[in-house]
Design a protein around this motif. Structure first.
Motif, PDB file in Angstrom:
ATOM      1  N   VAL A 173      -2.837 -15.513  30.587  1.00  0.00           N
ATOM      2  CA  VAL A 173      -1.593 -14.774  30.382  1.00  0.00           C
ATOM      3  C   VAL A 173      -1.185 -14.052  31.663  1.00  0.00           C
ATOM      4  CG1 VAL A 173      -0.441 -13.001  29.018  1.00  0.00           C
ATOM      5  CG2 VAL A 173      -2.059 -14.539  27.924  1.00  0.00           C
ATOM      6  N   ARG A 174      -2.144 -13.527  32.396  1.00  0.00           N
ATOM      7  CA  ARG A 174      -1.833 -12.883  33.679  1.00  0.00           C
ATOM      8  C   ARG A 174      -1.211 -13.885  34.650  1.00  0.00           C
ATOM      9  NH1 ARG A 174      -4.120 -12.120  38.779  1.00  0.00           N
ATOM     10  NH2 ARG A 174      -3.868 -10.017  39.677  1.00  0.00           N
ATOM     11  N   ILE A 175      -1.819 -15.060  34.742  1.00  0.00           N
ATOM     12  CA  ILE A 175      -1.281 -16.099  35.629  1.00  0.00           C
ATOM     13  C   ILE A 175       0.112 -16.518  35.162  1.00  0.00           C
ATOM     14  CG2 ILE A 175      -1.569 -18.507  36.347  1.00  0.00           C
ATOM     15  CD1 ILE A 175      -4.645 -17.920  36.274  1.00  0.00           C
ATOM     16  N   GLY A 176       0.289 -16.667  33.842  1.00  0.00           N
ATOM     17  CA  GLY A 176       1.610 -17.010  33.324  1.00  0.00           C
ATOM     18  C   GLY A 176       2.638 -15.946  33.651  1.00  0.00           C
ATOM     19  N   SER A 177       2.257 -14.689  33.522  1.00  0.00           N
ATOM     20  CA  SER A 177       3.174 -13.587  33.835  1.00  0.00           C
ATOM     21  C   SER A 177       3.565 -13.613  35.309  1.00  0.00           C
ATOM     22  CB  SER A 177       2.521 -12.245  33.485  1.00  0.00           C
ATOM     23  OG  SER A 177       2.240 -12.155  32.114  1.00  0.00           O
ATOM     24  N   MET A 178       2.589 -13.835  36.174  1.00  0.00           N
ATOM     25  CA  MET A 178       2.882 -13.879  37.603  1.00  0.00           C
ATOM     26  C   MET A 178       3.753 -15.085  37.947  1.00  0.00           C
ATOM     27  SD  MET A 178      -0.683 -12.575  39.343  1.00  0.00           S
ATOM     28  CE  MET A 178       0.136 -12.212  40.927  1.00  0.00           C
ATOM     29  N   ALA A 179       3.505 -16.209  37.270  1.00  0.00           N
ATOM     30  CA  ALA A 179       4.312 -17.404  37.529  1.00  0.00           C
ATOM     31  C   ALA A 179       5.760 -17.201  37.109  1.00  0.00           C
ATOM     32  CB  ALA A 179       3.711 -18.603  36.802  1.00  0.00           C
ATOM     33  N   ARG A 180       5.966 -16.542  35.980  1.00  0.00           N
ATOM     34  CA  ARG A 180       7.341 -16.296  35.539  1.00  0.00           C
ATOM     35  C   ARG A 180       8.062 -15.349  36.502  1.00  0.00           C
ATOM     36  NH1 ARG A 180       4.807 -19.345  32.909  1.00  0.00           N
ATOM     37  NH2 ARG A 180       5.601 -20.531  34.682  1.00  0.00           N
ATOM     38  N   ALA A 181       7.342 -14.366  37.054  1.00  0.00           N
ATOM     39  CA  ALA A 181       7.947 -13.481  38.055  1.00  0.00           C
ATOM     40  C   ALA A 181       8.323 -14.259  39.305  1.00  0.00           C
ATOM     41  CB  ALA A 181       6.993 -12.340  38.399  1.00  0.00           C
ATOM     42  N   LEU A 182       7.479 -15.190  39.700  1.00  0.00           N
ATOM     43  CA  LEU A 182       7.751 -16.022  40.883  1.00  0.00           C
ATOM     44  C   LEU A 182       8.980 -16.884  40.667  1.00  0.00           C
ATOM     45  CD1 LEU A 182       6.866 -17.349  43.603  1.00  0.00           C
ATOM     46  CD2 LEU A 182       5.471 -18.901  42.221  1.00  0.00           C
ATOM     47  N   GLU A 183       9.019 -17.625  39.555  1.00  0.00           N
ATOM     48  CA  GLU A 183      10.094 -18.579  39.309  1.00  0.00           C
ATOM     49  C   GLU A 183      11.439 -17.902  39.079  1.00  0.00           C
ATOM     50  OE1 GLU A 183       7.019 -21.505  36.885  1.00  0.00           O
ATOM     51  OE2 GLU A 183       8.503 -20.263  35.836  1.00  0.00           O
ATOM     52  N   THR A 184      11.414 -16.831  38.308  1.00  0.00           N
ATOM     53  CA  THR A 184      12.647 -16.168  37.906  1.00  0.00           C
ATOM     54  C   THR A 184      13.057 -15.087  38.900  1.00  0.00           C
ATOM     55  OG1 THR A 184      11.968 -16.603  35.623  1.00  0.00           O
ATOM     56  CG2 THR A 184      13.776 -15.084  35.913  1.00  0.00           C
ATOM     57  N   GLN A 185      12.184 -14.788  39.879  1.00  0.00           N
ATOM     58  CA  GLN A 185      12.419 -13.733  40.869  1.00  0.00           C
ATOM     59  C   GLN A 185      12.803 -12.425  40.157  1.00  0.00           C
ATOM     60  OE1 GLN A 185      15.067 -16.320  43.470  1.00  0.00           O
ATOM     61  NE2 GLN A 185      13.758 -15.402  45.044  1.00  0.00           N
ATOM     62  N   CYS A 186      11.905 -12.059  39.236  1.00  0.00           N
ATOM     63  CA  CYS A 186      12.099 -10.843  38.459  1.00  0.00           C
ATOM     64  C   CYS A 186      10.780 -10.084  38.417  1.00  0.00           C
ATOM     65  CB  CYS A 186      12.579 -11.181  37.049  1.00  0.00           C
ATOM     66  SG  CYS A 186      11.313 -11.994  36.030  1.00  0.00           S
ATOM     67  N   VAL A 187      10.721  -9.043  37.602  1.00  0.00           N
ATOM     68  CA  VAL A 187       9.494  -8.287  37.385  1.00  0.00           C
ATOM     69  C   VAL A 187       8.981  -8.581  35.979  1.00  0.00           C
ATOM     70  CG1 VAL A 187       8.529  -5.967  37.085  1.00  0.00           C
ATOM     71  CG2 VAL A 187      10.027  -6.465  39.029  1.00  0.00           C
ATOM     72  N   THR A 188       7.692  -8.882  35.875  1.00  0.00           N
ATOM     73  CA  THR A 188       7.070  -9.070  34.570  1.00  0.00           C
ATOM     74  C   THR A 188       6.076  -7.940  34.327  1.00  0.00           C
ATOM     75  OG1 THR A 188       5.389 -10.569  35.507  1.00  0.00           O
ATOM     76  CG2 THR A 188       7.367 -11.565  34.562  1.00  0.00           C
ATOM     77  N   VAL A 189       5.967  -7.550  33.072  1.00  0.00           N
ATOM     78  CA  VAL A 189       5.134  -6.408  32.690  1.00  0.00           C
ATOM     79  C   VAL A 189       4.206  -6.865  31.562  1.00  0.00           C
ATOM     80  CG1 VAL A 189       5.136  -4.010  31.936  1.00  0.00           C
ATOM     81  CG2 VAL A 189       7.089  -4.897  33.224  1.00  0.00           C
ATOM     82  N   MET A 190       2.896  -6.792  31.796  1.00  0.00           N
ATOM     83  CA  MET A 190       1.903  -7.275  30.839  1.00  0.00           C
ATOM     84  C   MET A 190       1.111  -6.107  30.265  1.00  0.00           C
ATOM     85  SD  MET A 190      -1.244  -9.909  31.590  1.00  0.00           S
ATOM     86  CE  MET A 190      -2.438 -10.326  30.318  1.00  0.00           C
ATOM     87  N   SER A 191       0.938  -6.104  28.944  1.00  0.00           N
ATOM     88  CA  SER A 191       0.086  -5.121  28.276  1.00  0.00           C
ATOM     89  C   SER A 191      -1.015  -5.857  27.524  1.00  0.00           C
ATOM     90  CB  SER A 191       0.901  -4.256  27.314  1.00  0.00           C
ATOM     91  OG  SER A 191       1.489  -5.071  26.317  1.00  0.00           O
ATOM     92  N   SER A 192      -2.061  -5.121  27.136  1.00  0.00           N
ATOM     93  CA  SER A 192      -3.221  -5.749  26.488  1.00  0.00           C
ATOM     94  C   SER A 192      -3.798  -4.842  25.411  1.00  0.00           C
ATOM     95  CB  SER A 192      -4.329  -6.026  27.514  1.00  0.00           C
ATOM     96  OG  SER A 192      -3.905  -6.877  28.556  1.00  0.00           O
ATOM     97  N   THR A 193      -4.394  -5.462  24.385  1.00  0.00           N
ATOM     98  CA  THR A 193      -5.318  -4.730  23.529  1.00  0.00           C
ATOM     99  C   THR A 193      -6.687  -4.743  24.216  1.00  0.00           C
ATOM    100  OG1 THR A 193      -5.680  -6.781  22.290  1.00  0.00           O
ATOM    101  CG2 THR A 193      -4.177  -5.173  21.338  1.00  0.00           C
TER     102      THR A 193
END
Length: 294
Positions: free
Chosen positions: A190-210
């Motif tokens: 999920v961390r890698i996916g979040s970073m990839a979406r930030a790269l592709e979309t040139q945006c900021v992604t925010v990840m939370s966890s239990t």
């Protein structure tokens, strides 16, 4: 803006008052530190099942029903807190029965603004455990929320691993990724996916966890993760793409300062322009020439 993203432990609750006090304590802490946007994790609302007793919490099906039964109250609480503390809150996701979608529950996160507005986002693609162990189904479509903080999308956990969802949210300034992962491998995906979406979309992604153990419910009995805020490793952002991260397995808020102007700038004049050049894949991704070289 200042963002707070959670590494959130699940508790066995003695009463609704205990739950309300816990949530308000978390919100008050983040707001007191200047946060304007608060992100809770996927399935963080599963602790509400304990209000129906230990036997219900331990039951695979009844625990899901018990959470859904409490969501109206939980939504009212979060709406009040968003208004009281003048913050935007993406509340912990929950199993919700929505007869307009399916007789089986969806995994739904609710989003609240300081003005009293509320929206929700359903998870799109279920993990193997959600399919086989919970019989949770994909919900309604993706939403893009136009807020005072900018345009915000939500990809719940596994959804962050699918690039076409990120592309569908290509106008989002922020993509929120509430997650619940039982192993380091799942957290890493999920961390890698979040970073990839930030790269592709040139945006900021925010990840939370239990985080931590909750042996009273088989669906969330063990979790590992941490909060993280990611951007494109490009102009105006850290070269690693990591804006801020917590400590693995340690409960609490992780904070990050994000400038919306930096998102607009990297999209217009970054070292690369992946978001702009996305359409150049069209046609090149539909045919592969097989060539034997052995």
């Amino acid at each position: 803006m200042k963002i707070a993203t959670s590494a959130y432990p699940l508790d066995f609750l003695a009463s609704w008052a205990d739950y309300a006090a816990k949530i308000e304590g978390w919100v008050a802490e983040a707001a007191g530190n200047g946060a304007e946007l608060l992100l809770f994790p996927e399935y963080g609302a599963m602790e509400l099942t304990t209000l129906a007793g230990a036997e219900t919490a331990a039951h695979e099906e009844n625990s899901i029903i018990a959470v859904s039964d409490r969501m109206d109250d939980a939504n009212a609480l979060h709406a009040d807190l968003a208004t009281k503390y003048k913050v935007h809150i993406c509340a912990a996701s929950a199993t919700v029965y929505d007869p307009a979608i399916s007789p089986r529950p969806v995994n739904r996160a609710h989003f609240f603004t300081p003005t009293g507005a509320m929206g929700h986002q359903d998870k799109q693609i279920m993990t193997r455990y959600e399919r086989d162990g919970m019989d949770v189904v994909g919900g309604g479509p993706l939403h893009l929320f136009d807020t005072a903080l900018g345009k915000i999308g939500i990809l719940i956990c596994y959804d962050s691993e699918f690039p076409l969802f990120g592309r569908a949210l290509h106008d989002a300034d922020l993509i929120l990724v509430p997650s619940c992962t039982e192993a380091l491998a799942g957290y890493s995906r999920v961390r890698i996916g979040s970073m990839a979406r930030a790269l592709e979309t040139q945006c900021v992604t925010v990840m939370s966890s239990t985080v931590g153990e909750a042996p009273w419910c088989p669906h969330v009995d063990a979790s590992i993760g941490m909060g993280g805020v990611f951007g494109p490793p490009d102009t105006g952002f850290p070269q690693t793409g990591v804006i801020s991260e917590g400590t693995l397995g340690q409960p609490g808020w992780t904070y990050a300062e994000v400038d919306p102007a930096a998102i607009a700038h990297v999209r217009a004049d970054g070292g690369v322009l992946g978001r702009t050049h996305w359409a150049e894949q069209d046609g090149r991704d539909t045919f592969v020439t097989a060539e034997r070289l052995r």
